[in-house]
Design an enzyme around this catalytic site. Structure first.
Site: not given
Length: 468
Positions: A185, A446
């Protein structure tokens, strides 16, 4: 001598959250921090400053590479003012650490700046930086001293050209060629920062893939995307040596064919993980010892072998994550107060803050195979979303793994824009033991990136994703 119900050693995310929760529960609380600012690694030389640089470098990359396609024209050359970028990062850190000081005062927690060490199991000696040393007594003590960057035994970190993440967060020049040892990471995040700013970046990784603890599909996708961004990867390479000659650094390694290879650059970032930090605690005086990895041993209640002493965060077993430490801090505070808290370590999410971001919770596909669990998988590509096309962030996917018989969600793995935030939906669903069908029947607004979660759930439920 001041006496407390609870004394916390270390003011990182685990320590300061534990102190706040103890105070909220009516316990007289003290916190001890060796450095001048509170917040530990995360706030000072970890999570917060790295995200500030990731965001700043992302803005720069967008200005150079992507603004034009959005119809944004910048007259003249886009330039980097690294000093100003670092100054902004420092300002973000200062604001955040001062916020912790405010919370300590608000919750009437006594703070001590100095090195805390055990005198015995209930007494702590505090070596104060300026002034006389102090001794306090506490009925309960929480060790939250965190971790430090690891290295390899043959590498000498000079903090100038051969550096750790701490030094990488405050460079005064952009490297010409940064060699990153370790494809985890921290190395990937900081490597991407300097790649965006113009450095050549080479990642040398011992394993056969980057982010090896995450789902292999995520590793494959992030490798593909970062290669497209210009990062070079050397996998299955064992580093044997690192040397410096003036401003040049040389890394020698053995590849998978047992041939020696050499990498030359001007900076080497050693990013091979972190190790528990207990130096100076004088654990023996309290009857404690560490395990073979330097961690403080605890039971399922995060209690050490000395019943009134607890340990949390990076200094104990488990993933070294700020939010894991916070959960443990609250857990211990509530345990001390006589409550019966709960942590499900399987539901602690993991995130890589590259762009695209990478986020996971629960079991990986490799783990389920190894455990012999019958499962089904549903995957949906980000490029099929209207929101992704609108923003231009079309790389990545959402993958949902569910039990083949019960349909319970066992793992969720994402690569894409804002999945560091989106993973919280998966954690919530799994905390309530949702099925893939449960998620597939929930309305998702949406156009959003979150629609990919619904579509992946549809794919896992009955292979009926709507938009592919």
């Amino acid at each position: 001598m001041s006496t407390y119900d609870v004394a916390v050693i270390g003011s990182g995310p685990g320590g300061y959250v534990a102190a706040i929760r103890c105070a909220q529960l009516g316990l007289k609380t003290a916190i001890i921090e060796k450095y001048a600012t509170m917040g530990g690694t995360c706030l000072n030389v970890g999570c917060i400053p790295s995200k500030a640089l990731l965001d700043s470098s992302h803005h720069y990359e967008d200005a150079v590479k992507h603004f034009e396609e959005h119809g944004i024209e910048i007259p003249g050359e886009v330039k980097i003012n690294l000093e100003k970028m670092m100054s902004r990062k420092a300002s973000v850190v200062e604001q955040t650490t001062k916020g912790i000081e405010f919370l300590m005062n608000k919750n009437e927690i006594d703070t001590y700046q100095g090195v805390g060490s055990f005198k015995d199991k209930t007494h702590i000696h505090i070596a104060v930086a300026e002034g006389d040393d102090v001794e306090i007594e506490a009925k309960h003590i929480i060790i939250a001293t965190g971790s430090k960057p690891s290295s390899l035994p043959f590498i000498e970190i000079d903090k100038e050209r051969i550096i750790t993440s701490t030094e990488a967060l405050k460079l005064t020049e952009i490297p010409k060629h940064m060699i990153v040892i370790g494809g985890g990471v921290i190395g990937l995040e900081l490597g991407q920062v300097y790649k965006r700013l113009g450095a050549e970046v080479s990642v040398v990784e011992y394993m056969d893939r980057i982010i090896p603890t995450m789902d292999s599909a995520q590793s494959k996708e992030l490798t593909k995307v970062m290669k497209k961004q210009g990062v070079k990867f050397y996998l299955s390479h064992k580093v044997n040596g690192v040397s410096r000659n003036g401003d040049e650094v040389v890394v020698t390694a053995t590849d998978k064919k047992d041939q020696e290879v050499e990498f030359k650059g001007d900076y080497v970032l050693v990013s091979v993980g972190r190790k528990a930090y207990t130096y100076g605690l004088n654990l023996e005086a309290a009857g404690l010892k560490t395990d073979d990895r330097g961690r403080v041993a605890v039971n399922d209640h995060l209690q050490t072998e000395v019943s009134n002493i607890y340990a949390i965060g990076d200094v104990v077993r488990g993933a070294m994550l700020a939010h894991k430490a916070e959960e443990e801090g609250v857990f211990v505070a509530e345990t001390i107060a006589g409550q019966k808290p709960h942590i499900d370590y399987n539901l602690i999410p993991g995130v890589v803050y590259t762009w695209p971001e990478v986020a996971s919770v629960g079991k990986t596909e490799e783990q389920l195979k190894e455990e012999g669990v019958a499962y089904k998988s549903g995957q949906f590509p980000m490029r099929a979303l209207g929101r992704s096309r609108a923003s231009g962030d079309i790389d990545g996917f959402v993958k949902i793994l569910a039990d083949k018989k019960t349909d319970e969600v066992l793992g969720v793995h994402m690569v894409g824009a804002r999945v560091a935030d989106l993973i919280a939906e998966a954690v919530t669903a799994m905390e309530f033991r949702a099925s893939a069908e449960d998620i597939s029947r929930m309305s998702h607004s949406h156009p959003t990136y979150a629609e990919a979660v619904k579509e992946a759930a549809l794919a896992a439920t009955a292979d009926r994703a709507l938009h592919v």
